[in-house]
Scaffold this active site. Structure first.
Site, PDB file in Angstrom:
ATOM      1  N   HIS A  16       0.899  -1.239  -0.060  1.00  0.00           N
ATOM      2  CA  HIS A  16      -0.101  -0.091   0.050  1.00  0.00           C
ATOM      3  C   HIS A  16       0.843   1.139   0.124  1.00  0.00           C
ATOM      4  O   HIS A  16       0.376   2.373  -0.305  1.00  0.00           O
ATOM      5  CB  HIS A  16      -0.895   0.287   1.248  1.00  0.00           C
ATOM      6  CG  HIS A  16      -2.358   0.746   0.996  1.00  0.00           C
ATOM      7  ND1 HIS A  16      -2.440   1.102  -0.355  1.00  0.00           N
ATOM      8  CD2 HIS A  16      -3.176   1.054   1.741  1.00  0.00           C
ATOM      9  CE1 HIS A  16      -3.591   1.956  -0.052  1.00  0.00           C
ATOM     10  NE2 HIS A  16      -3.949   1.766   0.990  1.00  0.00           N
ATOM     11  N   ASP A  26      -2.502   1.926  -4.778  1.00  0.00           N
ATOM     12  CA  ASP A  26      -3.758   2.221  -3.769  1.00  0.00           C
ATOM     13  C   ASP A  26      -4.678   1.453  -4.145  1.00  0.00           C
ATOM     14  O   ASP A  26      -4.705   0.493  -5.331  1.00  0.00           O
ATOM     15  CB  ASP A  26      -4.130   3.743  -4.355  1.00  0.00           C
ATOM     16  CG  ASP A  26      -3.195   4.766  -3.753  1.00  0.00           C
ATOM     17  OD1 ASP A  26      -2.565   4.783  -2.718  1.00  0.00           O
ATOM     18  OD2 ASP A  26      -2.956   5.902  -4.534  1.00  0.00           O
TER      19      ASP A  26
END
Length: 458
Positions: free
Chosen positions: A431, A435
């Site tokens: 992450h 995204d």
């Protein structure tokens, strides 16, 4: 005469040690440059190690069955040719010892004593030459390396030796009291350690990462009950544990899921089965997935990337690691430049790598350099998995079992229930770099390619 070192090579990006399986030459044998000298085994691969020079094998330091750290000297070769150029090599060997000045004083002081009769022996040199990692651990924990019993070749203190010594010291009730002041010194270690690699240009080795993120973890110890059986971890399981803990601690993992219809691909497989058999290739569902993934990665460079310090490395090649179950164990051979291969080309490459993986005949370079990975727990009936992202990459795809399911489909504008081949896919991603929306777009594009697989690609 020039004395040439034969080191234990780096066999993979995250492999820290190897075991000498078999010596193909014995002391006194003449060897040619690049002639196989010995066989080694790691948790990932078996390989023959070639001689770095032509000459005579004069000394063997690591015996068959012995496990040594990467970079350790396992043998010496003497050669007459190029002696002048090779002469500095022995002097360069103590390079790690140049850092001894920063290590506890007793470590270098131990060298001169055995050498009073002249040149230092190989055993004495190995005793003195602990790795930089071991010296750093000793310094941070206030340990005198001379007090640690080394189990490595020639009494060399290994990483396991120093960690066991520190753990034992902390457990000792009375004797640990004098050592207590050293404990606070270790407390700032997490913030201080990253500074060391930064001084060397920002690069962090696998051993440094292990020290930063694995050895600092307090692994709980549980009491064994009456009917329990306690067995020490073998080397493969221990290294797997280290790599998995490291990967989870470094990358913030997120997983997204999608369901994909394989009905069209199943028709293509049945239609082309005879043609592929004539070509001597078996095209699995995994080959279709790898083909589609390679094309999708071209459109999503951030999924084919990795975080390096404060930088992002966008990989120029698309190299797909395909997990292979060894039962027990797991290995991930790599299909290099997968985007340049057609469907049957990828199939041949996957089948070849998987077969040689199970026979432990992969070459070291064939398990390195992956930019993305695919693991298929579905082949064993698992509905879906949430795999861990391999170090040095940003994402991994998990494919679930492909099963017939009743689904609602639209036929001539009317909803109807049909039996379709379906599978759940999971995308595990870092992450820091990817995204949720990026992952969703990646999976949607992959779904589109697989559900509308181009006929001409088969």
């Amino acid at each position: 005469m020039a004395r040439i070192e034969v080191p234990m090579p780096q066999m993979g990006e995250s492999i820290a040690e190897g075991t000498v399986s078999k010596w193909l030459k014995k002391v006194g044998d003449e060897v040619a440059r690049d002639e196989p000298l010995l066989e080694i085994s790691t948790d990932k691969v078996d390989a023959e190690i070639p001689s770095p020079a032509a000459g005579t094998l004069v000394e063997i330091l690591a015996q068959e069955g012995q496990t040594v750290e990467v970079g350790s000297i396992v043998a010496y070769i003497e050669t007459e040719k190029g002696a002048a150029a090779a002469a500095p090599a022995p002097a360069a060997a103590p390079a790690p010892a140049a850092a001894e000045a920063q290590a506890p004083a007793p470590a270098p002081a131990a060298a001169p004593a055995p050498a009073e009769g002249g040149e230092e022996t190989a055993e004495e040199r190995l005793r003195r030459r602990s790795t930089p990692l071991v010296r750093r651990i000793a310094e941070e924990h206030g340990v005198d390396l001379a007090a640690v019993q080394g189990t490595g070749q020639g009494g060399r203190v290994t990483k396991q030796d120093i960690m066991a010594f520190i753990e034992q010291r902390e457990k000792a009730p009375a004797a640990a009291a004098p050592a207590k002041p050293a404990a606070p010194a270790a407390a700032p270690a997490p913030s201080a350690k990253p500074a060391a690699p930064a001084a060397a240009g920002g690069a962090i080795s696998a051993d440094q990462l292990w020290d930063l993120f694995y050895s600092q973890v307090r692994h709980p110890v549980f009491p064994a009950r009456e009917n329990d059986k306690v067995v020490p971890m073998d080397r493969i399981r221990r290294l797997t544990a280290q790599h998995m803990v490291l990967a989870k601690r470094v990358a913030p993992h997120v997983h997204s899921f999608i369901e994909i219809d394989f009905t069209q691909i199943d028709r293509i497989r049945r239609r082309n089965k005879a043609k592929w058999e004539q070509q001597g290739v078996k095209v699995s569902y995994t080959a279709f997935v790898a083909w589609a993934v390679a094309r999708t990665l071209q459109e999503f460079p951030n999924v084919n990337a990795t975080v390096s310090g404060d930088d992002i490395i966008y990989r120029g090649d698309i190299n797909i690691g395909i997990a292979v179950d060894l039962n027990p164990g797991l290995i991930v051979p790599v299909v290099k430049n997968a985007d340049e291969l057609n469907l049957t080309g990828i199939s041949k490459r996957i089948n070849d790598l998987a077969a040689r993986a199970r026979d432990r005949k992969l070459k070291p370079e064939e398990i390195q350099g992956a930019t993305f990975s695919i693991t298929n727990p579905g082949v064993l009936g698992t509905l879906v998995g949430m795999p861990i992202i391999p170090e040095g990459t940003a994402a991994i795809l998990g494919t679930g079992s492909i099963e017939k399911r009743p689904v609602v489909v639209e036929v001539d504008g009317t909803d109807t229930i049909a039996i379709r081949l379906r599978s759940f896919f999971s995308l595990g991603y870092d992450h820091r770099l990817i995204d949720g929306a990026d992952a969703a777009r990646f999976l949607s594009r992959l779904k589109e390619l697989l559900e509308h697989f181009p006929e001409d690609a088969a």
